[in-house]
Enzyme design. Sequence first.
Site, PDB file in Angstrom:
ATOM      1  N   GLU A   1      -5.910   5.081  13.743  1.00 16.72           N
ATOM      2  CA  GLU A   1      -6.417   4.140  14.462  1.00 16.72           C
ATOM      3  C   GLU A   1      -7.327   4.415  15.599  1.00 16.72           C
ATOM      4  OE1 GLU A   1      -2.654   3.212  16.453  1.00 16.72           O
ATOM      5  OE2 GLU A   1      -3.367   3.515  14.213  1.00 16.72           O
TER       6      GLU A   1
ATOM      7  N   LYS B   1       1.656   2.094   7.240  1.00 17.26           N
ATOM      8  CA  LYS B   1       1.992   1.410   8.555  1.00 17.26           C
ATOM      9  C   LYS B   1       3.182   2.052   9.285  1.00 17.26           C
ATOM     10  CE  LYS B   1       1.112  -2.294   9.504  1.00 17.26           C
ATOM     11  NZ  LYS B   1      -0.101  -2.422  10.503  1.00 17.26           N
TER      12      LYS B   1
ATOM     13  N   ASP C   1      -2.634  -6.795  15.098  1.00 16.30           N
ATOM     14  CA  ASP C   1      -2.128  -5.366  15.307  1.00 16.30           C
ATOM     15  C   ASP C   1      -2.083  -4.935  16.692  1.00 16.30           C
ATOM     16  OD1 ASP C   1      -1.037  -4.666  12.832  1.00 16.30           O
ATOM     17  OD2 ASP C   1      -2.841  -3.917  12.120  1.00 16.30           O
TER      18      ASP C   1
ATOM     19  N   HIS D   1      -0.518   1.664  16.298  1.00 15.87           N
ATOM     20  CA  HIS D   1      -0.814   0.686  16.918  1.00 15.87           C
ATOM     21  C   HIS D   1       0.160   0.418  18.126  1.00 15.87           C
ATOM     22  CE1 HIS D   1      -4.085  -0.841  14.527  1.00 15.87           C
ATOM     23  NE2 HIS D   1      -3.306  -0.668  13.541  1.00 15.87           N
TER      24      HIS D   1
ATOM     25  N   TYR E   1      -1.132   4.493  10.520  1.00 13.63           N
ATOM     26  CA  TYR E   1      -1.481   3.526  11.924  1.00 13.63           C
ATOM     27  C   TYR E   1      -0.198   3.115  12.649  1.00 13.63           C
ATOM     28  CZ  TYR E   1      -5.668   2.219   8.905  1.00 13.63           C
ATOM     29  OH  TYR E   1      -6.794   2.381   8.070  1.00 13.63           O
TER      30      TYR E   1
ATOM     31  N   ARG F   1       0.984  -1.054   0.006  1.00 14.01           N
ATOM     32  CA  ARG F   1      -0.040   0.052  -0.077  1.00 14.01           C
ATOM     33  C   ARG F   1       0.972   1.143  -0.147  1.00 14.01           C
ATOM     34  NH1 ARG F   1      -3.509  -1.364   5.206  1.00 14.01           N
ATOM     35  NH2 ARG F   1      -1.558  -2.236   5.753  1.00 14.01           N
TER      36      ARG F   1
END
Length: 366
Positions: free
Chosen positions: A118, A75, A270, A96, A94, A15
């Site tokens: 997120e 990511k 995740d 996490h 993101y 991505r």
Amino acid sequence: MIVGIPKEIKNNESRVGMTPAGVFELVKNNHTVYVQSGAGEGSGFFDEDYQQVGATILETIQEVYAISEMIVKVKEPISAEYPLVKKGQIVFTYFHFASSEALTRAMMDSGATCIAYETVEDEDGTLPLLTPMSEVAGRMAIQQGAKYLEKPKKGRGVLLGGVPGVAPGKVLVLGAGTVGIQAAKMAAGLGAHVTILDVNMKRLRYVNDVMPSHVVTEFSNEFNIRKHIKTHDLIIGGVLIKGAKAPKLISKEMLDDMRPGTVIVDVAVDQGGCIETTKPTTHEDPTYIINDVVHYCVANMPGAVPYTSTVALTNVTLPYVLKLANMGWRSACNLDKSLSKGLNIVEGEIVYKEIIEAFNLEPVLV
């Protein structure tokens, strides 16, 4: 603002942080966009596509980080990127954090402001930037689970939809959030028998209303989980606690109650996973077996369908990227309460309660 789109370097992550359409909007708003060469190729977007809408292509990831005031990614930065993140920079991706103390401390040391997709949260409690990837991951969980139930993949050898004269496979879905509902929808579409568990009765009522009759709901507790894992072929972990580690709903000893070849797809990986035996895997080597139970725990499942995922992600992130670029993070977060909930680390200080609790850190007042 100077916005940078680096190439994702996490294993098998195809991505990219923004489509050419998103870059077009930024340039139209008089921002400067630098895209690392080849960043979009995995998603089907090429350097010339970005150049045509006004982006400048840079050869290396170091150049992109060095020049950019805001980094837009997919990511979390991996260890090779930690030294590239600089003081005062905005990193929007993101993260996490609760699942990685090393990442958390690296971003604290960087002095950057980290806004996590997120944890951006609307007034009704929905997570607008997590939702599209949860939709992709929930649907993919059934595709992957169905594949790994095949005998050559060490599964039970069960066809989820069954055939005339043979009962369909059974799917157990833990969590009736976005992941769980999308997984249930896909499994039901294949003709599988689906049981979905949650502790939120409102969600269970919703599932009951919208799903066909072969999707059944039950309240989630240890007794019901222990009962169902004995008879279900595919187990989907779709539990989420915003910004925090996922609760462990299935312990290692409970694997002994499952039939050999049962498949677990833990989409919550995740956030540390909702199965005790979960450990992150990659698309290159997606599964492992413990006690004859196949575990599929890929931490970036939507990365396997990067075109769909990248377009879906840019659709929802772009309005926030524009606000951050147009106003700066302080003004944007002051005016947009949803975006302000995405603030996890501000100039090196953790400001998100669940991350502080995850690592027993001292709270910071901001």
